[in-house]
Design an enzyme around this catalytic site. Sequence first.
Site, short mmCIF file in Angstrom:
data_model
loop_
_atom_site.label_atom_id
_atom_site.label_comp_id
_atom_site.label_asym_id
_atom_site.label_seq_id
_atom_site.Cartn_x
_atom_site.Cartn_y
_atom_site.Cartn_z
CE LYS A 281 2.03 5.48 -24.35
NZ LYS A 281 1.08 6.38 -23.70
CD GLU A 366 -10.38 13.21 -16.19
OE1 GLU A 366 -9.70 13.42 -15.16
OE2 GLU A 366 -10.01 12.42 -17.07
NE ARG A 394 -10.33 11.07 -11.34
CZ ARG A 394 -9.05 10.73 -11.22
NH1 ARG A 394 -8.10 11.56 -11.58
NH2 ARG A 394 -8.70 9.56 -10.74
C1 LIG Z 1 -8.96 10.02 -14.67
C2 LIG Z 1 -8.50 9.42 -15.94
N1 LIG Z 1 -8.64 10.11 -17.09
C3 LIG Z 1 -8.24 9.57 -18.25
C4 LIG Z 1 -7.69 8.32 -18.29
C5 LIG Z 1 -7.33 7.70 -19.62
N2 LIG Z 1 -5.88 7.43 -19.72
C6 LIG Z 1 -5.37 6.21 -19.54
S1 LIG Z 1 -3.72 6.16 -19.68
C7 LIG Z 1 -3.65 7.80 -20.02
C8 LIG Z 1 -2.33 8.45 -20.29
C9 LIG Z 1 -1.39 8.24 -19.19
O1 LIG Z 1 -0.15 8.79 -19.51
P1 LIG Z 1 1.11 8.45 -18.63
O2 LIG Z 1 0.75 8.51 -17.21
O3 LIG Z 1 2.21 9.32 -19.08
O4 LIG Z 1 1.40 6.93 -18.96
P2 LIG Z 1 2.02 6.27 -20.29
O5 LIG Z 1 0.88 5.59 -20.96
O6 LIG Z 1 2.63 7.34 -21.12
O7 LIG Z 1 3.02 5.31 -19.79
C10 LIG Z 1 -4.93 8.37 -20.02
C11 LIG Z 1 -5.23 9.78 -20.32
C12 LIG Z 1 -7.58 7.63 -17.07
N3 LIG Z 1 -7.11 6.37 -17.01
N4 LIG Z 1 -7.99 8.19 -15.93
#
Ligand SMILES: Cc1ncc(C[n+]2csc(CCOP(=O)(O)OP(=O)(O)O)c2C)c(N)n1
Length: 624
Positions: A281, A366, A394
Amino acid sequence: MSYLENIKSPQDLKKLKLKELDILASEIRNFLINSISKTGGHLASNLGVVELTIAMHYCFNSPRDKFIWDVGHQAYTHKILTGRMNGFSSLRKYGGLSGFPKSEESPYDAFNTGHSSTSISAAIGLAEARDLLGEDYNVVSVIGDGSMTGGLVYEAMNNVGRNNTKLLIILNDNQMSISKNVGAMSKYLSELRTAPKYLAAKSGIYSFFDGMPIVGGAVNNILEKAKEGIKYALVPNIMFEQLGIKYIGPIDGHDLDKLINVINKVKVMNQPILLHVITKKGKGYKQAEKNPCAFHGVSSFNVKTGQALKAKVKETYSDIFGQTMVKLANKNKKLIAITAAMPSGTGLEFFSKLYPERIFDVGIAEEHAVTFSAGLAKSGFIPVFAVYSTFLQRSYDQIVHDVCLQKLHVVFAIDRAGIVGADGETHQGIYDLSFLSHIPNLVLLAPKNKEELEDMLDYAVNRQKNPIAIRYPKGNVSSNIKSLDKKVSDFSFDIIKQGKEIAVISVGVMADTACKTAEMLEKDGYCPSVIDPRFISPISPELINELKNKYKYIFTIEDNIVSGGFGSKLCQNLIQNKIYNKVIYNFAFPNAFIEQGSREELLKKYKLDSENIYKIIKKILEQS
Ligand SMILES: Cc1ncc(C[n+]2csc(CCOP(=O)(O)OP(=O)(O)O)c2C)c(N)n1
C-alpha cells in the site's frame, strides 16, 4: 511525449512492450501523486495496484471482460487507462469525476461500488448471467484483504463454489485495511504468504506452473493432481480450495512480467480461481509507504513533505466522541467500544491506546458488529458501536432483530450523518433517520453542538437502558448555537429561541441554519421560535403538546431525505394526536441519491440553506 499521454483506451496499452509498461507504471504513479496532492482522494490504495491494473487491462479485453473493484477506491489507474485521465482535476468535486467506479460515467465500470465486500457477489451474478445467456467473457473481481473481512464475501464464496462457474477473484493483499488489517482471516492470509516451506518451494511451483500447457481449460489431469499434491503438502489448508475455488499464488503484485504471465494463464481456465497478489500500500511514494493509514484518504498535500496543505480541522465531532468515550470509560468499567475497521475515522484511536482490551475492531463487518454488541449487552456490558451512517445501512435487521426486539442496551454512535461531500452517492448519511426512527424501542438523538454530543453520550451510556443511537455529522464543530436547556433528560427538547405562532424545528446541527433563517424572518417582522427536538424518536409528547397549543406554522429542517425523517414522523404524530389545524412544511433532501459535492454546494442545490429556506417560509406565511 510520455507513454501515458498516448493511452486513450486499453487498446493503446496492448501495443506496448514489457519494458515500456514498466515505464508507464512509473508515469502513472507520478501522475497519481501529483494529481491527488492537488485534489485529495484515495492515494495509498491506488499506488498499490498500478501494475496489477495495467496487467489486467493488458491481458483482458475490458469492457467486454468485466472488472468489479471492491469498494472501488482503488480504481484510479483503471480510470486513467480507460480514457478518463483528463477528469482527474475534478476528482470527487461537484459535477466531476467520481472517486469510485460508476457505470453512468464509463462503460468500463461494470458495477458500481463504494461499500466494501460486494465484488464477489456481484461478479458471480454477472458470471452466472453470462452462462445463462450463453455468452463468453471474463468476470474479474478485485478485492483487498481488508474487504475479505466482510461477511458477504463468505456468502458469495459459498455460492461461487457451488457451480464451478468461471470467475477470477484477484485478492489484493497489502495487509492493510484503512488501519492494519485485523482478525483470523488476516492471520490466515499471512500464513499463506509466509508459510516457510511453501515460500521455499514457491519458485519451484512457478516453474512447474509456468511450463504447463494450459489451453482452453484443458489441463492435464495427472499434472494437475500432482500440483495439487505439492500445494497441499506445503500449505496445510487452502481454505479457498476447500470451498471449490482454485487458489493460485501468492505472486508479487509489482512484477508486471509475472502478473501478465499468470493472468494470461488463469484467464483460460474454466473454473473459479482466486489469485493471491501481494502488493504494498502506498508503493512508490515514501511517505505513503511509511504511513499507509494516513495516506488512505487525503486532502491536498505537499508532495515533497507529505504534509497537508489545509490546516487540520480544529475539532471534529469524531474527536469529541473519542474524547468523551475515554472519559466515560474511566468511570464506567462496563463500557466497551466497537468499530468495524474504522478506529481512526470514528475517533477511537486514543481510546484504543488507553483501553486496548476494551475495544474490538471486528473488521469491515457492520452486521456482525451489531449482533456482537447485542451479545455483549446481554451479559451486562455497555457496547458503543461507532459507525458511519452509510455503513450502518447494512445492519438493519441486526438492529431490529438482535438489539431492539430484545431491548438491549447497545449504543450506536452514528458518525458522518448528513452530507459527507466528496465520496458522493454511496457514502451520504442521509437515510439513517428514515431507517431508524420507526424501530420500536430505539431511542434516536441528534446533538446540535459538541456539548450536547458529550452529554448525549453520557445520557446514552449511564442514564438510559434502551437501545439508543446518536447521529452527528462529519467535520468540525463549528456550530455557535448554545443549548439553553443544558442537560439532556428523557424527552427534553431545547427551545433555542422563544417566539410565537411560528416554530422552526431543526434536527441536530441544522440548528445553525434554523437560527439564521429565523434572523431573516425577524427582519421582516415575524417572531419565530427555534426548537431543537433532540429526541428524533420517539418524539417528545411534551413537544407535541407545545406545538398543539402555541403554534400555527410548523417548519422542520433536517439533513435526511424527506420520507421517514423527523418532519414526516412529526406530521404522523400530529395526525395521530388529532392535531389538524397547522400549516406544515418539511425541509429535507428529496428521496434521491445525492451526488458528490461540498456540504455547502449540496445544501444550496437542494434548497436547504438558510436563504432558500427563508424564501420558501416567507412565501408560505404570506400566502396563508
Ligand atoms: C461497508 C463498508 N465499511 C467501511 C468502509 C470504509 N472503507 C473503505 S476502504 C476500507 C479498507 C479496505 O481495505 P482493503 O480492501 O484491504 O483495500 P486497500 O485500501 O487496503 O487496498 C474501509 C474500511 C466501506 N467502504 N464499506
